[in-house]
Design a protein around this motif. Structure first.
Motif, PDB file in Angstrom:
ATOM      1  N   ALA A 177       1.286  -1.025   0.100  1.00  0.00           N
ATOM      2  CA  ALA A 177       0.264  -0.030  -0.205  1.00  0.00           C
ATOM      3  C   ALA A 177       0.836   1.329  -0.113  1.00  0.00           C
ATOM      4  CB  ALA A 177      -1.022   0.258   1.144  1.00  0.00           C
ATOM      5  N   ASN A 178       2.118   1.360   0.685  1.00  0.00           N
ATOM      6  CA  ASN A 178       3.058   2.224   0.695  1.00  0.00           C
ATOM      7  C   ASN A 178       3.994   2.406  -0.845  1.00  0.00           C
ATOM      8  OD1 ASN A 178       3.909  -0.281   1.517  1.00  0.00           O
ATOM      9  ND2 ASN A 178       5.222   1.429   2.596  1.00  0.00           N
ATOM     10  N   LEU A 179       3.484   1.703  -1.633  1.00  0.00           N
ATOM     11  CA  LEU A 179       4.908   1.778  -2.906  1.00  0.00           C
ATOM     12  C   LEU A 179       4.263   2.393  -3.607  1.00  0.00           C
ATOM     13  CD1 LEU A 179       8.040   0.786  -3.486  1.00  0.00           C
ATOM     14  CD2 LEU A 179       6.799  -1.826  -3.902  1.00  0.00           C
ATOM     15  N   SER A 180       4.348   3.000  -4.671  1.00  0.00           N
ATOM     16  CA  SER A 180       3.842   3.561  -5.861  1.00  0.00           C
ATOM     17  C   SER A 180       4.811   3.515  -6.868  1.00  0.00           C
ATOM     18  CB  SER A 180       2.992   4.613  -5.513  1.00  0.00           C
ATOM     19  OG  SER A 180       3.508   5.621  -5.018  1.00  0.00           O
ATOM     20  N   LEU A 181       3.941   4.343  -8.565  1.00  0.00           N
ATOM     21  CA  LEU A 181       5.370   4.467  -9.155  1.00  0.00           C
ATOM     22  C   LEU A 181       4.865   5.995  -9.390  1.00  0.00           C
ATOM     23  CD1 LEU A 181       7.130   3.192 -10.766  1.00  0.00           C
ATOM     24  CD2 LEU A 181       5.478   3.636 -13.187  1.00  0.00           C
ATOM     25  N   SER A 182       6.211   6.844  -8.969  1.00  0.00           N
ATOM     26  CA  SER A 182       5.811   8.766  -9.518  1.00  0.00           C
ATOM     27  C   SER A 182       6.948   8.444 -10.722  1.00  0.00           C
ATOM     28  CB  SER A 182       5.836   8.929  -7.849  1.00  0.00           C
ATOM     29  OG  SER A 182       5.604  10.217  -7.922  1.00  0.00           O
ATOM     30  N   GLY A 183       6.515   9.459 -11.186  1.00  0.00           N
ATOM     31  CA  GLY A 183       8.038   9.721 -12.291  1.00  0.00           C
ATOM     32  C   GLY A 183       8.911   8.992 -12.803  1.00  0.00           C
ATOM     33  N   GLY A 184       8.683   8.139 -13.150  1.00  0.00           N
ATOM     34  CA  GLY A 184       9.134   6.647 -13.285  1.00  0.00           C
ATOM     35  C   GLY A 184      10.130   5.820 -12.933  1.00  0.00           C
ATOM     36  N   GLN A 185       9.910   6.117 -11.360  1.00  0.00           N
ATOM     37  CA  GLN A 185      10.405   5.538  -9.789  1.00  0.00           C
ATOM     38  C   GLN A 185      10.040   5.414  -8.936  1.00  0.00           C
ATOM     39  OE1 GLN A 185      13.912   8.480  -9.107  1.00  0.00           O
ATOM     40  NE2 GLN A 185      14.743   8.457 -10.286  1.00  0.00           N
ATOM     41  N   LEU A 186      10.160   4.186  -8.267  1.00  0.00           N
ATOM     42  CA  LEU A 186       9.889   4.080  -7.418  1.00  0.00           C
ATOM     43  C   LEU A 186       9.623   4.629  -6.094  1.00  0.00           C
ATOM     44  CD1 LEU A 186      10.552  -0.040  -7.299  1.00  0.00           C
ATOM     45  CD2 LEU A 186       7.923   0.608  -8.293  1.00  0.00           C
ATOM     46  N   LEU A 187       8.447   4.796  -5.673  1.00  0.00           N
ATOM     47  CA  LEU A 187       8.451   5.831  -4.150  1.00  0.00           C
ATOM     48  C   LEU A 187       7.768   4.962  -3.103  1.00  0.00           C
ATOM     49  CD1 LEU A 187       8.243   9.043  -2.446  1.00  0.00           C
ATOM     50  CD2 LEU A 187       6.126   9.031  -3.601  1.00  0.00           C
ATOM     51  N   LEU A 188       8.584   5.124  -1.926  1.00  0.00           N
ATOM     52  CA  LEU A 188       7.583   4.162  -0.798  1.00  0.00           C
ATOM     53  C   LEU A 188       7.803   5.423   0.207  1.00  0.00           C
ATOM     54  CD1 LEU A 188       7.861   1.501   0.843  1.00  0.00           C
ATOM     55  CD2 LEU A 188      10.022   2.019   1.178  1.00  0.00           C
ATOM     56  N   ARG A 189       6.232   5.005   0.544  1.00  0.00           N
ATOM     57  CA  ARG A 189       5.776   6.052   1.888  1.00  0.00           C
ATOM     58  C   ARG A 189       6.117   5.853   3.016  1.00  0.00           C
ATOM     59  NH1 ARG A 189       3.411  10.320  -0.237  1.00  0.00           N
ATOM     60  NH2 ARG A 189       3.229  10.633  -2.927  1.00  0.00           N
ATOM     61  N   ALA A 190       6.975   6.239   3.773  1.00  0.00           N
ATOM     62  CA  ALA A 190       6.565   5.850   5.506  1.00  0.00           C
ATOM     63  C   ALA A 190       5.866   5.746   5.932  1.00  0.00           C
ATOM     64  CB  ALA A 190       7.627   6.478   5.567  1.00  0.00           C
ATOM     65  N   PRO A 191       5.163   5.513   7.128  1.00  0.00           N
ATOM     66  CA  PRO A 191       3.832   5.397   8.418  1.00  0.00           C
ATOM     67  C   PRO A 191       3.967   6.725   8.422  1.00  0.00           C
ATOM     68  CG  PRO A 191       4.817   3.073   7.526  1.00  0.00           C
ATOM     69  CD  PRO A 191       6.238   3.944   7.437  1.00  0.00           C
ATOM     70  N   THR A 192       2.359   7.192   8.574  1.00  0.00           N
ATOM     71  CA  THR A 192       2.594   8.257   9.939  1.00  0.00           C
ATOM     72  C   THR A 192       3.443   7.793  10.659  1.00  0.00           C
ATOM     73  OG1 THR A 192       0.453   8.355  10.146  1.00  0.00           O
ATOM     74  CG2 THR A 192       0.484   9.176   8.027  1.00  0.00           C
ATOM     75  N   SER A 193       3.487   6.630  11.919  1.00  0.00           N
ATOM     76  CA  SER A 193       3.829   6.718  12.182  1.00  0.00           C
ATOM     77  C   SER A 193       4.961   6.852  13.670  1.00  0.00           C
ATOM     78  CB  SER A 193       3.156   5.834  13.774  1.00  0.00           C
ATOM     79  OG  SER A 193       3.198   4.622  12.674  1.00  0.00           O
ATOM     80  N   SER A 194       6.156   7.083  11.786  1.00  0.00           N
ATOM     81  CA  SER A 194       6.779   7.019  12.092  1.00  0.00           C
ATOM     82  C   SER A 194       8.115   8.401  11.910  1.00  0.00           C
ATOM     83  CB  SER A 194       8.076   6.173  10.618  1.00  0.00           C
ATOM     84  OG  SER A 194       7.517   7.829   9.131  1.00  0.00           O
ATOM     85  N   GLY A 195       6.979   9.160  12.097  1.00  0.00           N
ATOM     86  CA  GLY A 195       7.250  10.544  12.140  1.00  0.00           C
ATOM     87  C   GLY A 195       7.511  11.334  10.454  1.00  0.00           C
ATOM     88  N   GLU A 196       7.861  10.419   9.858  1.00  0.00           N
ATOM     89  CA  GLU A 196       7.655  11.714   8.290  1.00  0.00           C
ATOM     90  C   GLU A 196       6.653  12.597   7.642  1.00  0.00           C
ATOM     91  OE1 GLU A 196      10.338  11.110   6.472  1.00  0.00           O
ATOM     92  OE2 GLU A 196      10.665   9.178   7.819  1.00  0.00           O
ATOM     93  N   GLN A 197       7.514  13.743   7.843  1.00  0.00           N
ATOM     94  CA  GLN A 197       6.008  14.658   7.342  1.00  0.00           C
ATOM     95  C   GLN A 197       5.164  14.275   5.822  1.00  0.00           C
ATOM     96  OE1 GLN A 197       6.150  17.941   8.494  1.00  0.00           O
ATOM     97  NE2 GLN A 197       7.368  17.465  10.117  1.00  0.00           N
TER      98      GLN A 197
END
Length: 785
Positions: A177-197
């Motif tokens: 669920a936190n992996l997507s294709l953005s701008g031709g590259q894989l984007l891994l979004r961190a869970p909100t609990s990890s403190g990422e903006q």
């Protein structure tokens, strides 16, 4: 051994032995050149694998096959993140990720680009696989979905093989669920609990090295590529995961410690010798045993084992403080106990030979352990000491510069005289007796520590990076897994699906982090058959309405029905051969007699591991493997063997020394045995658990302490009326005492410095030697009195 001076070395037979030893060293130099020359066919490798230190593990055939699937030494994953969610930081992140890709291109094969596109399945199996989120849709929703596939930009338009867009839904379900294709590259979004903006994430880079993770050249090239990107983009956050980074950190640390510990030991020994002897012309001669010992040991050990471990080199750096002991005894005897600088050495050789034998016994005992790394270290040390002793015995009396007898006011004579006066009185003996009794009593609380952390030389920061990557990707570490057997594919998928409830319960209890199973990738065969029936029915009943609404000919329904007739369920053996099933290859064992799956776990608590072990214990078709516990058990078993080895060595050596020294045997045994007891007591009182490498250090203390004890028995303190510089026996006693003190000091510089090592194994060995050698040195005056 009688006669004047070194006359036993002046005959033709002694000259022949000296030339023979020179020839052996020349041959060793040629062998070493063959290992180091870049174009040599015999070029050897420096092994950085910490697993090379371990013995072959006892495991079931299925467990051995399961662990062979985890052979991903050349795989690496890196995450490039921004410091915050601002547009500038995100732009820097993307630029750094692109620069890192370009830097890795000559070194590795980038394979993360295929991660999403390869998830599409062949048309003949796709109807059997329906994403869970589609299972509850109504007929109207299925029709609306089919229409969206037709008219939505970028939608699925294969009305014959996939009119309802099953492929896209299946791909979305398999993609985290936190992996997507953005701008031709894989984007891994961190869970909100990890403190990422909000809006922040990591660019994912996955690759396979084209070289070897254990080759220093490949390690250095990779580190230079990564460091270059870090230097160009200092504001990005880079997380690394992969064995190559740990191997590189271990190799770099070993090289650094080789230079710092070895150089520190050498400088310390030289300063010590300068303070005592004050003869700069003789210092290079004192290093001859060091050079010849290393030259003799290095190529022979390298050729014997095929490769050389970096820990062997780091351990070998400490030989500086040991191999110089022999020349110290020679030099002290020449300075303090002779009259012409060369004669009177006959009394030295029996003690020196016994000292060599005791040290060789300690080092060769290490070669009896089942750990390949320790066997290599023991062989290296034993050969190095033998080479140093041969140089001292055959060459040093000839190479030494002529010298007059040492004056009574020289630094060496003053040091020897001061040491000779340090003899314990009755109260000191009483205090020592009480100390030894208390030390023996404290050993009741001695505990062991067989944790694997003592074998992990990686810095904490790198370990934290790896754990963070595994957490973000929800990847199991492969150290704990469950082998599941069943009669056939259908039974296996059903069993795996049934086990999911147990894993989810452990996860809810926070005893299990994440896991990977074929049940997460494939429905059961019964469910796939039901899916096929449902899709056939929808094709027959719903597709005509979709085509009518879209204004398409009804004849397409017949073609779609014919296409779906050839569809069939997807079995695990076929799934793992597809590009989309690559992630399942490490979860499946091919077998002709049964269907075998593997469930791999990530973070598991001790309670969770115990629960999984109980689960497997109640079913003979389940096998739970905890490699961490198994390796810890192996280390504990080897530690027990080493403890018995030390005990047996003490008994055997005591009997051998008793044959020579009779009633004076206690003099030879007090320094080493007292050092062992006091070291164990200090570790117990400090709350430090005894591990394998502490025992390895105690073996060294035993060998070095026996060397000191033997010379205490060979040359005990003289009575007061005979203890004067003009008495030959007194001179020999003082020369021996000075050499023992210099030997202990140089050994402390060599092995004691290892206690500051960042490698836990070497630090444990160094701590044991630091405590043991200090205690041994303090016990020498008691052994002489």
């Amino acid at each position: 051994m009688t006669g004047r001076g070194d006359s036993h070395d002046t005959g033709l037979d002694r000259a022949a032995w000296r030339w023979l030893w020179a020839g052996v060293l020349l041959l060793c130099a040629v062998l070493l050149a063959g290992k180091l020359a870049p174009q040599s066919p015999w070029r050897g490798a420096i092994d950085t694998r910490i697993t090379a230190m371990l013995p072959a593990q006892e495991r079931s055939p299925l467990a051995a096959r399961a662990e062979s699937l985890e052979d991903t030494a050349n795989r690496l994953v890196m995450l490039v993140g921004a410091r915050d969610a601002s547009a500038t930081s995100l732009k820097q992140r993307d630029a750094a990720a692109q620069a890192l890709r370009q830097a890795l291109t000559p070194l590795a094969t980038l394979d993360d680009g295929k991660s999403l596109a390869s998830l599409r399945l062949p048309a003949e199996v796709q109807p059997a696989l329906i994403a869970p989120r589609l299972a509850e849709l109504s007929d109207e929703q299925w029709q609306a979905r089919a229409l969206r596939q037709l008219f939505q930009p970028g939608g699925q338009r294969d009305l014959i093989h996939d009119p309802f867009g099953l492929a896209g839904a299946w791909q979305d379900w398999l993609t985290p669920a936190n992996l997507s294709l953005s701008g031709g590259q894989l984007l891994l979004r961190a869970p909100t609990s990890s403190g990422e903006q909000p809006g922040n994430g990591y660019r994912l880079i996955s690759a396979t090295l084209t070289g070897s993770a254990y080759a220093m050249g490949d390690q250095q090239a990779l580190e230079q590529a990564v460091d270059g990107v870090k230097a160009d983009y200092p504001d990005v956050r880079l997380l690394r995961s992969g064995l190559v980074f740990h191997a590189s950190a271990g190799a770099q640390q070993a090289r650094q410690e080789m230079s710092t510990i070895g150089l520190g030991s050498l400088i310390g020994v030289l300063l010590l010798l300068w303070a005592v002897f004050r003869t700069p012309r003789r210092l290079p001669l004192l290093l001859v045993p060091v050079a010849t010992g290393v030259l003799f040991a290095l190529p022979l050990t390298w050729w014997a084992f095929g490769s050389l471990h970096v820990l062997t080199l780091a351990f070998g750096a400490s030989l500086i403080g040991i191999s110089i002991d022999y020349v110290l005894h020679l030099e002290c005897m020449r300075r303090l106990a002779t009259t012409d600088g060369r004669g009177g050495l006959a009394a030295l050789w029996p003690g020196l030979t016994l000292g060599l034998c005791s040290s060789l016994a300690a080092y060769l005992a290490i070669t009896l352990t089942p750990m390949p790394g320790l066997r290599q270290m023991g062989m290296f040390a034993a050969l190095g000491l033998l080479g140093a002793w041969l140089s001292v015995r055959l060459w040093l009396p000839r190479l030494s510069l002529p010298a007059d007898a040492t004056r009574e006011d020289s630094p060496a004579a003053r040091a020897a005289g001061w040491l000779a006066r340090v003899l314990p009185g009755r109260r000191s003996w009483q205090a020592l007796s009480l100390l030894l009794v208390a030390a023996l009593a404290s050993l009741y609380g001695l505990r062991s520590d067989d944790r694997l952390t003592q074998l992990n030389p990686s810095p904490a920061s790198l370990i934290d990076e790896q754990r963070e990557v595994q957490r973000l990707l929800a990847e199991p570490d492969g150290l704990r897994y469950l082998i599941v057997q069943a009669e056939d594919d259908a039974a296996l998928l059903s069993r795996l699906q049934a086990l999911e409830g147990t894993f989810q319960q452990l996860n809810a209890q926070q005893q299990l982090g994440h896991w990977a199973s074929l049940a997460q990738q494939l429905p059961t065969l019964e469910q796939q058959q039901a899916n096929l029936g449902a899709i056939r029915e929808r094709t027959r009943t719903l597709l005509p309405q979709v085509l009518s609404t879209a204004g398409l000919p009804a004849a397409l329904v017949k073609r779609a029905e014919q296409a779906i007739e050839s569809a069939h369920p997807l079995r695990p053996a076929d799934w793992v051969t597809l590009p989309a099933g690559e992630m399942g290859q490490r979860l499946w064992l091919d077998s002709r007699t049964a269907a075998i799956g593997i469930v791999r776990f990530g973070d598991v608590t001790a309670e969770g591991s115990a629960a999984l072990a109980r689960l497997a214990a109640g079913d003979d078709r389940l096998e739970y493997v905890d490699q961490v516990a198994r390796l810890s058990t192996t280390l504990g078993s080897i530690r027990s063997e080493m403890a018995w080895l030390v005990s047996a060595a003490v008994v055997v050596i005591s009997l051998l020394l008793a044959l020579r020294y009779r009633r004076s045997t206690w003099r030879a045994l007090l320094p080493p045995l007292g050092g062992l007891v006091l070291t164990l007591a200090a570790l117990t009182l400090a709350g430090v658990g005894l591990n394998l490498f502490h025992l390895l250090g105690l073996l060294l203390v035993l060998g070095i302490g026996l060397d000191a004890g033997i010379f205490c028995a060979e040359h005990p303190a003289r009575s007061a009326e005979k203890d004067r510089i003009g008495d030959t026996a007194s001179r020999a006693s003082q020369a021996s005492l000075l050499a023992i003190s210099l030997s202990c000091a140089s050994s402390l510089l060599a092995f004691g410095l290892l206690s500051f090592s960042q490698t836990p194994a070497l630090a444990a060995l160094g701590l044991a030697c630091l405590l043991g050698l200090t205690a041994t040195w303090c016990l020498v005056p008691f052994a002489r009195s």
